[in-house]
Design a protein around this motif. Structure first.
Motif, PDB file in Angstrom:
ATOM      1  N   GLU A 165     -32.004  -6.240  19.137  1.00  0.00           N
ATOM      2  CA  GLU A 165     -31.004  -6.988  18.389  1.00  0.00           C
ATOM      3  C   GLU A 165     -30.276  -6.079  17.392  1.00  0.00           C
ATOM      4  O   GLU A 165     -29.070  -6.248  17.156  1.00  0.00           O
ATOM      5  N   TYR A 166     -30.984  -5.130  16.830  1.00  0.00           N
ATOM      6  CA  TYR A 166     -30.341  -4.158  15.940  1.00  0.00           C
ATOM      7  C   TYR A 166     -29.261  -3.383  16.692  1.00  0.00           C
ATOM      8  O   TYR A 166     -28.148  -3.198  16.191  1.00  0.00           O
ATOM      9  N   PHE A 167     -29.581  -2.957  17.893  1.00  0.00           N
ATOM     10  CA  PHE A 167     -28.615  -2.219  18.717  1.00  0.00           C
ATOM     11  C   PHE A 167     -27.400  -3.086  19.036  1.00  0.00           C
ATOM     12  O   PHE A 167     -26.253  -2.664  18.849  1.00  0.00           O
ATOM     13  N   CYS A 168     -27.629  -4.297  19.513  1.00  0.00           N
ATOM     14  CA  CYS A 168     -26.524  -5.164  19.939  1.00  0.00           C
ATOM     15  C   CYS A 168     -25.649  -5.589  18.764  1.00  0.00           C
ATOM     16  O   CYS A 168     -24.414  -5.611  18.880  1.00  0.00           O
ATOM     17  N   GLU A 169     -26.265  -5.906  17.634  1.00  0.00           N
ATOM     18  CA  GLU A 169     -25.484  -6.287  16.457  1.00  0.00           C
ATOM     19  C   GLU A 169     -24.688  -5.102  15.910  1.00  0.00           C
ATOM     20  O   GLU A 169     -23.554  -5.255  15.455  1.00  0.00           O
ATOM     21  N   SER A 170     -25.279  -3.907  15.969  1.00  0.00           N
ATOM     22  CA  SER A 170     -24.550  -2.719  15.527  1.00  0.00           C
ATOM     23  C   SER A 170     -23.375  -2.433  16.446  1.00  0.00           C
ATOM     24  O   SER A 170     -22.306  -2.004  15.980  1.00  0.00           O
ATOM     25  N   LEU A 171     -23.535  -2.676  17.742  1.00  0.00           N
ATOM     26  CA  LEU A 171     -22.441  -2.505  18.686  1.00  0.00           C
ATOM     27  C   LEU A 171     -21.284  -3.441  18.352  1.00  0.00           C
ATOM     28  O   LEU A 171     -20.108  -3.023  18.355  1.00  0.00           O
ATOM     29  N   VAL A 172     -21.590  -4.690  18.050  1.00  0.00           N
ATOM     30  CA  VAL A 172     -20.534  -5.648  17.693  1.00  0.00           C
ATOM     31  C   VAL A 172     -19.844  -5.224  16.395  1.00  0.00           C
ATOM     32  O   VAL A 172     -18.612  -5.222  16.302  1.00  0.00           O
ATOM     33  N   ALA A 173     -20.639  -4.846  15.399  1.00  0.00           N
ATOM     34  CA  ALA A 173     -20.059  -4.435  14.120  1.00  0.00           C
ATOM     35  C   ALA A 173     -19.201  -3.187  14.285  1.00  0.00           C
ATOM     36  O   ALA A 173     -18.112  -3.092  13.701  1.00  0.00           O
ATOM     37  N   TYR A 174     -19.645  -2.229  15.086  1.00  0.00           N
ATOM     38  CA  TYR A 174     -18.871  -1.007  15.322  1.00  0.00           C
ATOM     39  C   TYR A 174     -17.538  -1.350  15.986  1.00  0.00           C
ATOM     40  O   TYR A 174     -16.502  -0.767  15.661  1.00  0.00           O
ATOM     41  N   THR A 175     -17.559  -2.302  16.899  1.00  0.00           N
ATOM     42  CA  THR A 175     -16.355  -2.670  17.654  1.00  0.00           C
ATOM     43  C   THR A 175     -15.332  -3.386  16.782  1.00  0.00           C
ATOM     44  O   THR A 175     -14.123  -3.123  16.881  1.00  0.00           O
ATOM     45  N   PHE A 176     -15.792  -4.273  15.920  1.00  0.00           N
ATOM     46  CA  PHE A 176     -14.872  -5.141  15.183  1.00  0.00           C
ATOM     47  C   PHE A 176     -14.810  -4.858  13.675  1.00  0.00           C
ATOM     48  O   PHE A 176     -13.818  -5.207  13.035  1.00  0.00           O
ATOM     49  N   PHE A 177     -15.848  -4.273  13.117  1.00  0.00           N
ATOM     50  CA  PHE A 177     -15.925  -4.045  11.667  1.00  0.00           C
ATOM     51  C   PHE A 177     -16.498  -2.658  11.386  1.00  0.00           C
ATOM     52  O   PHE A 177     -17.494  -2.512  10.671  1.00  0.00           O
ATOM     53  N   ALA A 178     -15.875  -1.634  11.948  1.00  0.00           N
ATOM     54  CA  ALA A 178     -16.426  -0.282  11.863  1.00  0.00           C
ATOM     55  C   ALA A 178     -16.566   0.193  10.425  1.00  0.00           C
ATOM     56  O   ALA A 178     -17.558   0.844  10.073  1.00  0.00           O
ATOM     57  N   ASN A 179     -15.593  -0.108   9.591  1.00  0.00           N
ATOM     58  CA  ASN A 179     -15.665   0.348   8.196  1.00  0.00           C
ATOM     59  C   ASN A 179     -16.843  -0.281   7.466  1.00  0.00           C
ATOM     60  O   ASN A 179     -17.549   0.394   6.703  1.00  0.00           O
ATOM     61  N   GLU A 180     -17.049  -1.572   7.687  1.00  0.00           N
ATOM     62  CA  GLU A 180     -18.160  -2.249   7.052  1.00  0.00           C
ATOM     63  C   GLU A 180     -19.498  -1.680   7.533  1.00  0.00           C
ATOM     64  O   GLU A 180     -20.424  -1.499   6.737  1.00  0.00           O
ATOM     65  N   LEU A 181     -19.603  -1.377   8.827  1.00  0.00           N
ATOM     66  CA  LEU A 181     -20.843  -0.810   9.352  1.00  0.00           C
ATOM     67  C   LEU A 181     -21.088   0.575   8.771  1.00  0.00           C
ATOM     68  O   LEU A 181     -22.217   0.911   8.397  1.00  0.00           O
ATOM     69  N   THR A 182     -20.046   1.394   8.681  1.00  0.00           N
ATOM     70  CA  THR A 182     -20.194   2.739   8.122  1.00  0.00           C
ATOM     71  C   THR A 182     -20.721   2.684   6.697  1.00  0.00           C
ATOM     72  O   THR A 182     -21.627   3.437   6.318  1.00  0.00           O
ATOM     73  N   ARG A 183     -20.157   1.780   5.895  1.00  0.00           N
ATOM     74  CA  ARG A 183     -20.565   1.689   4.497  1.00  0.00           C
ATOM     75  C   ARG A 183     -21.960   1.102   4.343  1.00  0.00           C
ATOM     76  O   ARG A 183     -22.751   1.562   3.515  1.00  0.00           O
ATOM     77  N   HIS A 184     -22.265   0.087   5.143  1.00  0.00           N
ATOM     78  CA  HIS A 184     -23.530  -0.619   4.962  1.00  0.00           C
ATOM     79  C   HIS A 184     -24.695   0.074   5.664  1.00  0.00           C
ATOM     80  O   HIS A 184     -25.795   0.157   5.104  1.00  0.00           O
ATOM     81  N   ASP A 185     -24.474   0.546   6.873  1.00  0.00           N
ATOM     82  CA  ASP A 185     -25.570   1.119   7.670  1.00  0.00           C
ATOM     83  C   ASP A 185     -25.078   2.336   8.459  1.00  0.00           C
ATOM     84  O   ASP A 185     -24.780   2.243   9.649  1.00  0.00           O
ATOM     85  N   PRO A 186     -24.987   3.493   7.815  1.00  0.00           N
ATOM     86  CA  PRO A 186     -24.521   4.701   8.513  1.00  0.00           C
ATOM     87  C   PRO A 186     -25.364   5.050   9.738  1.00  0.00           C
ATOM     88  O   PRO A 186     -24.844   5.608  10.704  1.00  0.00           O
ATOM     89  N   ILE A 187     -26.641   4.704   9.717  1.00  0.00           N
ATOM     90  CA  ILE A 187     -27.500   5.011  10.862  1.00  0.00           C
ATOM     91  C   ILE A 187     -27.055   4.202  12.081  1.00  0.00           C
ATOM     92  O   ILE A 187     -26.973   4.722  13.199  1.00  0.00           O
ATOM     93  N   GLY A 188     -26.761   2.930  11.874  1.00  0.00           N
ATOM     94  CA  GLY A 188     -26.285   2.104  12.978  1.00  0.00           C
ATOM     95  C   GLY A 188     -24.954   2.589  13.499  1.00  0.00           C
ATOM     96  O   GLY A 188     -24.710   2.597  14.724  1.00  0.00           O
ATOM     97  N   HIS A 189     -24.078   3.009  12.597  1.00  0.00           N
ATOM     98  CA  HIS A 189     -22.774   3.534  13.005  1.00  0.00           C
ATOM     99  C   HIS A 189     -22.946   4.791  13.844  1.00  0.00           C
ATOM    100  O   HIS A 189     -22.321   4.937  14.911  1.00  0.00           O
ATOM    101  N   THR A 190     -23.811   5.703  13.410  1.00  0.00           N
ATOM    102  CA  THR A 190     -24.049   6.937  14.158  1.00  0.00           C
ATOM    103  C   THR A 190     -24.673   6.639  15.521  1.00  0.00           C
ATOM    104  O   THR A 190     -24.352   7.296  16.524  1.00  0.00           O
TER     105      THR A 190
END
Length: 211
Positions: A165-190
């Motif tokens: 679920e961490y992987f799938c949710e990070s994929l969605v956030a990267y696709t639609f809210f990349a800036n928010e993912l980068t700021r909140h969870d750089p590991i998920g973004h990477t």
């Protein structure tokens, strides 16, 4: 979803639905069952695969079927069945599953940030494609182990459940809210950046091998 300055990103449906890319039956998916949707809504939701940059991947690892219609519970956004490679999305999803203003890390699921039902369904489609990736792409499983790092900050409550679920949710956030993912969870973004780099290399190698 409040941004760092307290504003809410515009997630209204501005795109012209007749310009949306659509998955091709027989190429990216074996069968499409979209009888519960208008043509415009179907095209909008399925464009999630293009936004997530997964169409080349699906050409090599196609889904058996995509079914979009009513499921048994309004709380269920969708599901992926690995044994059959069937992906389902729920047209009966409850109003509480979209339009959220919760901050990163406090939202139930990333798709809840969709400000309309079809925007949320598009995000849920990408989430379920993440499960398909985990089942069929060699590197996705290893990348999902990033969830075990102590520094991770899951983007949603759903992302906290398990590494898939961490992987799938990070994929969605990267696709639609990349800036928010980068700021909140750089590991998920990477993690998702690394996934896309692997997919690009594979697509390049396939193109190079063709006569």
């Amino acid at each position: 979803m409040p941004d760092t300055d307290g504003t809410v990103p515009d997630m209204s449906d501005h795109q012209n639905e007749f310009e949306f890319e659509q998955l091709r039956e027989g190429q990216h998916v074996g069968a499409l069952d979209l009888t519960q949707l208008s043509r415009a809504d179907a095209r909008f939701i399925l464009r999630g695969a293009t936004l997530a940059r997964l169409t080349d991947f699906l050409s090599v690892n196609p889904l058996a079927a995509i079914r979009i219609g009513p499921l048994e519970s309004g709380r269920l956004a969708g599901r992926y069945q690995p044994q059959t490679r069937v992906l389902e999305l729920n047209t009966r999803r409850a109003g509480s599953t979209f339009g959220s203003q919760a901050r990163p890390g406090q939202v139930a699921a990333v798709s809840a940030w969709g400000q309309t039902k079809r925007a949320a369904m598009q995000m849920s489609f990408v989430h379920e494609l993440g499960h398909h990736l985990l089942e069929t792409h060699p590197s996705a499983f290893g990348l999902s182990l990033a969830a075990r790092q102590p520094e991770v900050k899951p983007i949603s409550y759903r992302a906290r459940v398990e590494r898939q679920e961490y992987f799938c949710e990070s994929l969605v956030a990267y696709t639609f809210f990349a800036n928010e993912l980068t700021r909140h969870d750089p590991i998920g973004h990477t993690m998702i950046e690394t996934l896309h780099a692997a997919l690009r290399r594979e697509a390049h190698d396939r193109n190079q091998s063709q006569p």
